[in-house]
Structures are given as structure tokens and as C-alpha cells.
Motif scaffolding. Structure first.
Motif, PDB file in Angstrom:
ATOM      1  N   SER A 127       0.819  -1.210   0.000  1.00 28.28           N
ATOM      2  CA  SER A 127       0.000   0.000   0.000  1.00 28.28           C
ATOM      3  C   SER A 127       0.849   1.254   0.000  1.00 28.28           C
ATOM      4  O   SER A 127       1.978   1.270   0.502  1.00 28.28           O
ATOM      5  CB  SER A 127      -0.940   0.008   1.200  1.00 28.28           C
ATOM      6  OG  SER A 127      -0.193   0.158   2.392  1.00 28.28           O
ATOM      7  N   THR A 128       0.275   2.300  -0.569  1.00 29.19           N
ATOM      8  CA  THR A 128       0.858   3.635  -0.485  1.00 29.19           C
ATOM      9  C   THR A 128      -0.036   4.555   0.347  1.00 29.19           C
ATOM     10  O   THR A 128       0.434   5.558   0.866  1.00 29.19           O
ATOM     11  CB  THR A 128       1.057   4.242  -1.889  1.00 29.19           C
ATOM     12  OG1 THR A 128      -0.180   4.206  -2.603  1.00 29.19           O
ATOM     13  CG2 THR A 128       2.119   3.462  -2.667  1.00 29.19           C
ATOM     14  N   LYS A 129      -1.346   4.168   0.464  1.00 34.21           N
ATOM     15  CA  LYS A 129      -2.260   4.987   1.252  1.00 34.21           C
ATOM     16  C   LYS A 129      -3.542   4.220   1.561  1.00 34.21           C
ATOM     17  O   LYS A 129      -4.099   3.573   0.681  1.00 34.21           O
ATOM     18  CB  LYS A 129      -2.622   6.252   0.488  1.00 34.21           C
ATOM     19  CG  LYS A 129      -3.509   7.205   1.260  1.00 34.21           C
ATOM     20  CD  LYS A 129      -3.813   8.450   0.469  1.00 34.21           C
ATOM     21  CE  LYS A 129      -4.690   9.379   1.307  1.00 34.21           C
ATOM     22  NZ  LYS A 129      -5.188  10.488   0.521  1.00 34.21           N
ATOM     23  N   LEU A 130      -3.990   4.302   2.818  1.00 31.66           N
ATOM     24  CA  LEU A 130      -5.316   3.826   3.198  1.00 31.66           C
ATOM     25  C   LEU A 130      -6.254   5.027   3.159  1.00 31.66           C
ATOM     26  O   LEU A 130      -5.926   6.079   3.698  1.00 31.66           O
ATOM     27  CB  LEU A 130      -5.310   3.240   4.614  1.00 31.66           C
ATOM     28  CG  LEU A 130      -5.210   1.726   4.745  1.00 31.66           C
ATOM     29  CD1 LEU A 130      -3.903   1.215   4.232  1.00 31.66           C
ATOM     30  CD2 LEU A 130      -5.471   1.310   6.152  1.00 31.66           C
ATOM     31  N   ASN A 131      -7.390   4.866   2.508  1.00 36.20           N
ATOM     32  CA  ASN A 131      -8.385   5.926   2.411  1.00 36.20           C
ATOM     33  C   ASN A 131      -9.578   5.521   3.264  1.00 36.20           C
ATOM     34  O   ASN A 131     -10.207   4.498   2.992  1.00 36.20           O
ATOM     35  CB  ASN A 131      -8.809   6.104   0.954  1.00 36.20           C
ATOM     36  CG  ASN A 131      -7.610   6.342   0.057  1.00 36.20           C
ATOM     37  OD1 ASN A 131      -6.919   7.338   0.194  1.00 36.20           O
ATOM     38  ND2 ASN A 131      -7.350   5.420  -0.851  1.00 36.20           N
ATOM     39  N   PHE A 132      -9.866   6.305   4.281  1.00 34.12           N
ATOM     40  CA  PHE A 132     -10.943   5.964   5.198  1.00 34.12           C
ATOM     41  C   PHE A 132     -12.262   6.569   4.732  1.00 34.12           C
ATOM     42  O   PHE A 132     -12.300   7.660   4.173  1.00 34.12           O
ATOM     43  CB  PHE A 132     -10.614   6.444   6.617  1.00 34.12           C
ATOM     44  CG  PHE A 132      -9.753   5.484   7.379  1.00 34.12           C
ATOM     45  CD1 PHE A 132     -10.284   4.746   8.426  1.00 34.12           C
ATOM     46  CD2 PHE A 132      -8.426   5.301   7.045  1.00 34.12           C
ATOM     47  CE1 PHE A 132      -9.500   3.847   9.133  1.00 34.12           C
ATOM     48  CE2 PHE A 132      -7.635   4.403   7.739  1.00 34.12           C
ATOM     49  CZ  PHE A 132      -8.169   3.666   8.780  1.00 34.12           C
ATOM     50  N   ALA A 133     -13.329   5.824   4.965  1.00 33.69           N
ATOM     51  CA  ALA A 133     -14.697   6.293   4.763  1.00 33.69           C
ATOM     52  C   ALA A 133     -15.329   6.254   6.150  1.00 33.69           C
ATOM     53  O   ALA A 133     -15.687   5.193   6.643  1.00 33.69           O
ATOM     54  CB  ALA A 133     -15.447   5.391   3.791  1.00 33.69           C
ATOM     55  N   GLY A 134     -15.386   7.392   6.787  1.00 28.81           N
ATOM     56  CA  GLY A 134     -15.826   7.413   8.180  1.00 28.81           C
ATOM     57  C   GLY A 134     -14.747   6.806   9.049  1.00 28.81           C
ATOM     58  O   GLY A 134     -13.579   7.167   8.945  1.00 28.81           O
ATOM     59  N   ASP A 135     -15.120   5.828   9.865  1.00 29.65           N
ATOM     60  CA  ASP A 135     -14.146   5.225  10.779  1.00 29.65           C
ATOM     61  C   ASP A 135     -13.561   3.909  10.256  1.00 29.65           C
ATOM     62  O   ASP A 135     -12.875   3.205  10.978  1.00 29.65           O
ATOM     63  CB  ASP A 135     -14.771   5.019  12.163  1.00 29.65           C
ATOM     64  CG  ASP A 135     -15.961   4.066  12.132  1.00 29.65           C
ATOM     65  OD1 ASP A 135     -16.448   3.736  11.036  1.00 29.65           O
ATOM     66  OD2 ASP A 135     -16.402   3.645  13.223  1.00 29.65           O
ATOM     67  N   LYS A 136     -13.819   3.574   8.970  1.00 31.62           N
ATOM     68  CA  LYS A 136     -13.327   2.320   8.401  1.00 31.62           C
ATOM     69  C   LYS A 136     -12.596   2.578   7.087  1.00 31.62           C
ATOM     70  O   LYS A 136     -12.932   3.523   6.367  1.00 31.62           O
ATOM     71  CB  LYS A 136     -14.492   1.369   8.116  1.00 31.62           C
ATOM     72  CG  LYS A 136     -15.236   0.917   9.334  1.00 31.62           C
ATOM     73  CD  LYS A 136     -16.368  -0.007   8.957  1.00 31.62           C
ATOM     74  CE  LYS A 136     -17.140  -0.464  10.193  1.00 31.62           C
ATOM     75  NZ  LYS A 136     -18.219  -1.394   9.833  1.00 31.62           N
ATOM     76  N   PRO A 137     -11.625   1.721   6.756  1.00 31.77           N
ATOM     77  CA  PRO A 137     -10.986   1.859   5.442  1.00 31.77           C
ATOM     78  C   PRO A 137     -12.018   1.669   4.326  1.00 31.77           C
ATOM     79  O   PRO A 137     -12.808   0.726   4.360  1.00 31.77           O
ATOM     80  CB  PRO A 137      -9.957   0.732   5.426  1.00 31.77           C
ATOM     81  CG  PRO A 137      -9.722   0.378   6.861  1.00 31.77           C
ATOM     82  CD  PRO A 137     -11.028   0.645   7.547  1.00 31.77           C
ATOM     83  N   GLY A 138     -12.013   2.575   3.350  1.00 31.21           N
ATOM     84  CA  GLY A 138     -12.916   2.477   2.214  1.00 31.21           C
ATOM     85  C   GLY A 138     -12.207   1.990   0.962  1.00 31.21           C
ATOM     86  O   GLY A 138     -12.806   1.373   0.084  1.00 31.21           O
ATOM     87  N   SER A 139     -10.898   2.259   0.882  1.00 30.16           N
ATOM     88  CA  SER A 139     -10.087   1.777  -0.231  1.00 30.16           C
ATOM     89  C   SER A 139      -8.621   1.816   0.175  1.00 30.16           C
ATOM     90  O   SER A 139      -8.251   2.467   1.158  1.00 30.16           O
ATOM     91  CB  SER A 139     -10.323   2.613  -1.494  1.00 30.16           C
ATOM     92  OG  SER A 139      -9.902   3.945  -1.301  1.00 30.16           O
ATOM     93  N   VAL A 140      -7.826   1.088  -0.597  1.00 28.83           N
ATOM     94  CA  VAL A 140      -6.388   1.044  -0.348  1.00 28.83           C
ATOM     95  C   VAL A 140      -5.682   1.257  -1.677  1.00 28.83           C
ATOM     96  O   VAL A 140      -5.892   0.509  -2.633  1.00 28.83           O
ATOM     97  CB  VAL A 140      -5.947  -0.316   0.246  1.00 28.83           C
ATOM     98  CG1 VAL A 140      -4.458  -0.306   0.561  1.00 28.83           C
ATOM     99  CG2 VAL A 140      -6.758  -0.671   1.487  1.00 28.83           C
TER     100      VAL A 140
END
Length: 188
Positions: A105-118
Motif C-alpha cells: 500500500s501507499t495509502k489507506l483511504n478511510f470512509a468514516g471510521d473504516k478503510p474504504g479503499s487502499v
């Protein structure tokens, strides 16, 4: 006044401890990357890899983390031993030269309090390409049998196998491949 200052100091230390990154080891007995593609338009073939390892680091308070996954390409499972050998050949995975597929991974993208994409780099046959894994489900809780915290997720991405030097028979055998990773990981 000293009591109030001590209270705020203690609260700050406690909050800092809650925000610490947590490391999870991928559970190879419950993690199975799958790949799907069109077979001459007749059907959608679904196969998987049986051996996967890696780590996931999460800091949910800071909404950051990392994912490192290694897939053993010799563990490809099409459901048919002769076809497993075919997929491992030079035209497709070339497992003699490239025994692993990796995702870093280069970045975790959160949607609220959970990861939404990586976002990360997927490497197949020595070719690295940026890929976004869309997280379709994510859940953490104490594991009822292991008595440790655990997290699980499903993530999906679409790639073109020709971009990874594995495009033999395209477009008849579909170039677009859907990758689905069902992952479970246990806190270390």
C-alpha cells in the motif's frame, strides 16, 4: 490545580495509547485472493491462491495504516491440476521466475471510521502498477476462538493482465481480471 493538571496529563497519555498503530498478521488459513475472467465469453472462470501472507497496520484514530500482502503464485488453484500447471507457465504467471505476487500500500483511504479503499503497488511477473483496492466490507472484533483482536475485509480491483505481461490469448480469454481478496488478520 495540581489535580486538574494531573488529570489532563493522564487523559492525554491514555488517548495517545488509544491512537497507537496496531499490527495484524494475515491469517493464511482464512485469506484467499481470487481472480475472475471471461473464458471465450462462455463463462466467468473463478480461481484462487491458497497461500497468502503479510501484515496490516491500522491506526484508526489517525485514519492511517499500511497493507503488505505476498501471494505464493505456485499455490494457484483452478480446481484442475493440469490447468494449475498451465496458469503457472511462462505465458501467464511464470512461477519459476516469479514465485510471488505482492501488493504494498501507499495509502489507506478511510470512509468514516473504516478503510474504504487502499491505494498501492501491485507487482505481478516483476511489473509494478498502481492499483486501488475498493474495500467492500470491513469488521474488527475479538476473535471468539483465538481470544485476540482480529479484523477481516473484502477488497476488489480490476486489472488488465496484458499490463503485467500475462496477456496470452487476449481478447478471447478476457484481458480484464477482477481481483477479490478476502482477508482475515490477527492482532500481534
Amino acid at each position: 490545580m495540581k489535580k486538574i493538571a494531573l488529570f489532563f496529563l493522564a487523559a492525554t497519555v491514555s488517548l495517545g495509547a488509544l491512537a497507537a498503530p496496531e499490527t495484524y498478521a494475515i491469517d493464511g488459513s482464512h485469506t484467499f485472493p481470487r481472480f475472475e475472467y471471461s473464458h471465450f465469453g462462455y463463462s466467468t472462470q473463478v480461481s484462487r491462491f491458497d497461500k497468502t501472507s503479510g501484515t496490516i497496520v491500522l491506526d484508526r484514530a489517525a485514519r492511517t495504516g499500511s497493507v503488505n500482502v505476498t501471494i505464493d503464485t505456485t499455490s494457484v488453484n483452478t480446481g484442475f491440476p493440469l490447468f494449475n500447471e498451465h496458469i503457472q507457465g511462462e505465458d501467464f504467471l511464470d512461477t519459476k521466475k516469479f514465485p510471488t505476487i505482492t501488493f504494498k500500500s501507499t495509502k489507506l483511504n478511510f470512509a468514516g471510521d473504516k478503510p474504504g479503499s487502499v491505494d498501492g503497488d501491485l507487482t505481478i511477473k516483476g511489473v509494478s502498477k498502481p492499483v486501488r483496492l475498493e474495500v467492500t466490507s470491513f469488521h474488527c472484533m475479538p476473535h471468539p476462538l483465538l481470544k485476540k483482536d482480529a479484523c477481516g475485509a473484502n477488497a476488489v480491483a480490476k486489472i488488465k493482465r496484458s499490463e503485467f505481461n500475462a496477456g496470452k490469448h487476449a481478447p478471447y480469454v478476457g484481458d480484464e481480471v477482477t481481483l477479490t481478496i478476502a482477508v482475515e488478520a490477527v492482532k500481534q
